[in-house]
Design a protein around this motif. Structure first.
Motif, PDB file in Angstrom:
ATOM      1  N   TYR A  89       5.037  30.588 -34.362  1.00 20.91           N
ATOM      2  CA  TYR A  89       3.710  30.806 -33.780  1.00 20.91           C
ATOM      3  C   TYR A  89       3.124  32.149 -34.205  1.00 20.91           C
ATOM      4  O   TYR A  89       1.906  32.266 -34.395  1.00 20.91           O
ATOM      5  N   ALA A  90       3.958  33.156 -34.370  1.00 21.65           N
ATOM      6  CA  ALA A  90       3.475  34.455 -34.834  1.00 21.65           C
ATOM      7  C   ALA A  90       2.927  34.342 -36.256  1.00 21.65           C
ATOM      8  O   ALA A  90       1.870  34.900 -36.572  1.00 21.65           O
ATOM      9  N   HIS A  91       3.636  33.599 -37.107  1.00 16.96           N
ATOM     10  CA  HIS A  91       3.173  33.406 -38.484  1.00 16.96           C
ATOM     11  C   HIS A  91       1.852  32.646 -38.515  1.00 16.96           C
ATOM     12  O   HIS A  91       0.918  33.020 -39.236  1.00 16.96           O
ATOM     13  N   ALA A  92       1.749  31.584 -37.724  1.00 17.43           N
ATOM     14  CA  ALA A  92       0.506  30.796 -37.675  1.00 17.43           C
ATOM     15  C   ALA A  92      -0.647  31.639 -37.150  1.00 17.43           C
ATOM     16  O   ALA A  92      -1.779  31.560 -37.661  1.00 17.43           O
ATOM     17  N   THR A  93      -0.374  32.459 -36.156  1.00 15.73           N
ATOM     18  CA  THR A  93      -1.412  33.320 -35.588  1.00 15.73           C
ATOM     19  C   THR A  93      -1.836  34.386 -36.582  1.00 15.73           C
ATOM     20  O   THR A  93      -3.039  34.683 -36.714  1.00 15.73           O
ATOM     21  N   GLN A  94      -0.891  34.976 -37.313  1.00 11.05           N
ATOM     22  CA  GLN A  94      -1.243  35.978 -38.320  1.00 11.05           C
ATOM     23  C   GLN A  94      -2.103  35.352 -39.406  1.00 11.05           C
ATOM     24  O   GLN A  94      -3.051  35.971 -39.899  1.00 11.05           O
ATOM     25  N   HIS A  95      -1.809  34.120 -39.776  1.00 10.14           N
ATOM     26  CA  HIS A  95      -2.623  33.395 -40.762  1.00 10.14           C
ATOM     27  C   HIS A  95      -4.056  33.238 -40.241  1.00 10.14           C
ATOM     28  O   HIS A  95      -5.023  33.426 -40.980  1.00 10.14           O
ATOM     29  N   GLU A  96      -4.202  32.903 -38.973  1.00  9.87           N
ATOM     30  CA  GLU A  96      -5.526  32.762 -38.360  1.00  9.87           C
ATOM     31  C   GLU A  96      -6.272  34.095 -38.342  1.00  9.87           C
ATOM     32  O   GLU A  96      -7.471  34.157 -38.632  1.00  9.87           O
ATOM     33  N   ILE A  97      -5.574  35.171 -38.010  1.00  9.61           N
ATOM     34  CA  ILE A  97      -6.184  36.508 -38.007  1.00  9.61           C
ATOM     35  C   ILE A  97      -6.654  36.875 -39.404  1.00  9.61           C
ATOM     36  O   ILE A  97      -7.783  37.361 -39.595  1.00  9.61           O
ATOM     37  N   ASP A  98      -5.807  36.645 -40.399  1.00 11.57           N
ATOM     38  CA  ASP A  98      -6.167  36.976 -41.783  1.00 11.57           C
ATOM     39  C   ASP A  98      -7.385  36.183 -42.249  1.00 11.57           C
ATOM     40  O   ASP A  98      -8.278  36.723 -42.905  1.00 11.57           O
ATOM     41  N   ALA A  99      -7.442  34.893 -41.896  1.00  9.93           N
ATOM     42  CA  ALA A  99      -8.590  34.064 -42.281  1.00  9.93           C
ATOM     43  C   ALA A  99      -9.861  34.555 -41.596  1.00  9.93           C
ATOM     44  O   ALA A  99     -10.935  34.603 -42.206  1.00  9.93           O
ATOM     45  N   HIS A 100      -9.747  34.942 -40.349  1.00  9.27           N
ATOM     46  CA  HIS A 100     -10.921  35.433 -39.608  1.00  9.27           C
ATOM     47  C   HIS A 100     -11.448  36.731 -40.207  1.00  9.27           C
ATOM     48  O   HIS A 100     -12.661  36.938 -40.292  1.00  9.27           O
ATOM     49  N   ARG A 101     -10.555  37.606 -40.620  1.00 10.54           N
ATOM     50  CA  ARG A 101     -10.978  38.899 -41.182  1.00 10.54           C
ATOM     51  C   ARG A 101     -11.704  38.744 -42.523  1.00 10.54           C
ATOM     52  O   ARG A 101     -12.456  39.623 -42.919  1.00 10.54           O
ATOM     53  N   LYS A 102     -11.484  37.633 -43.216  1.00  8.79           N
ATOM     54  CA  LYS A 102     -12.166  37.383 -44.488  1.00  8.79           C
ATOM     55  C   LYS A 102     -13.581  36.843 -44.290  1.00  8.79           C
ATOM     56  O   LYS A 102     -14.359  36.802 -45.223  1.00  8.79           O
ATOM     57  N   HIS A 103     -13.893  36.409 -43.068  1.00  3.09           N
ATOM     58  CA  HIS A 103     -15.170  35.770 -42.764  1.00  3.09           C
ATOM     59  C   HIS A 103     -16.210  36.820 -42.362  1.00  3.09           C
ATOM     60  O   HIS A 103     -15.935  37.693 -41.545  1.00  3.09           O
TER      61      HIS A 103
END
Length: 116
Positions: A89-103
């Protein structure tokens, strides 16, 4: 779930987001109940009024990145779900954070145009 208004008794409400995985939310709730019943942690004093304005209140994470740090560091989550699940879940959440920061949001675009 009752709507939260100034007159709502929030003891019986759940403040999860509409996008929360209901199974994970229930598992987290049950883990918190189990932790409370088995360890009997000392609770802070009862708060009346706006708990966010209390000087000694526990801080609420400001964003998902801060919540992720708390999640990773929590012995309760490690004990309840196990290290592999927490890592997943930490990995999936970090992926979501990284995608959001690119937007770039509409607000950021508007502010950029206003400053140009």
């Amino acid at each position: 779930m009752k709507p939260q208004t100034d007159d709502t008794d929030t003891r019986g409400t759940v403040g999860k987001g509409a996008d929360a995985n209901p199974y994970l939310a229930l598992a987290a709730t049950l883990a918190a109940i189990h932790h409370g019943l088995t360890t009997e942690p000392e609770l802070p004093p009862h708060t009346t009024g706006d708990a966010y304005q209390e000087a000694d209140a526990l801080p609420v994470p400001r964003d998902l990145a801060e919540a992720l740090i708390n999640f990773n560091d929590s012995k309760i989550t490690q004990n309840a779900f196990g290290t592999p699940v927490v890592r997943h879940y930490a990995h999936a959440t970090q992926h979501e954070i990284d995608a959001h920061r690119k937007h770039v949001t509409d607000t950021e675009l508007e502010r950029g145009f206003l400053r140009a």
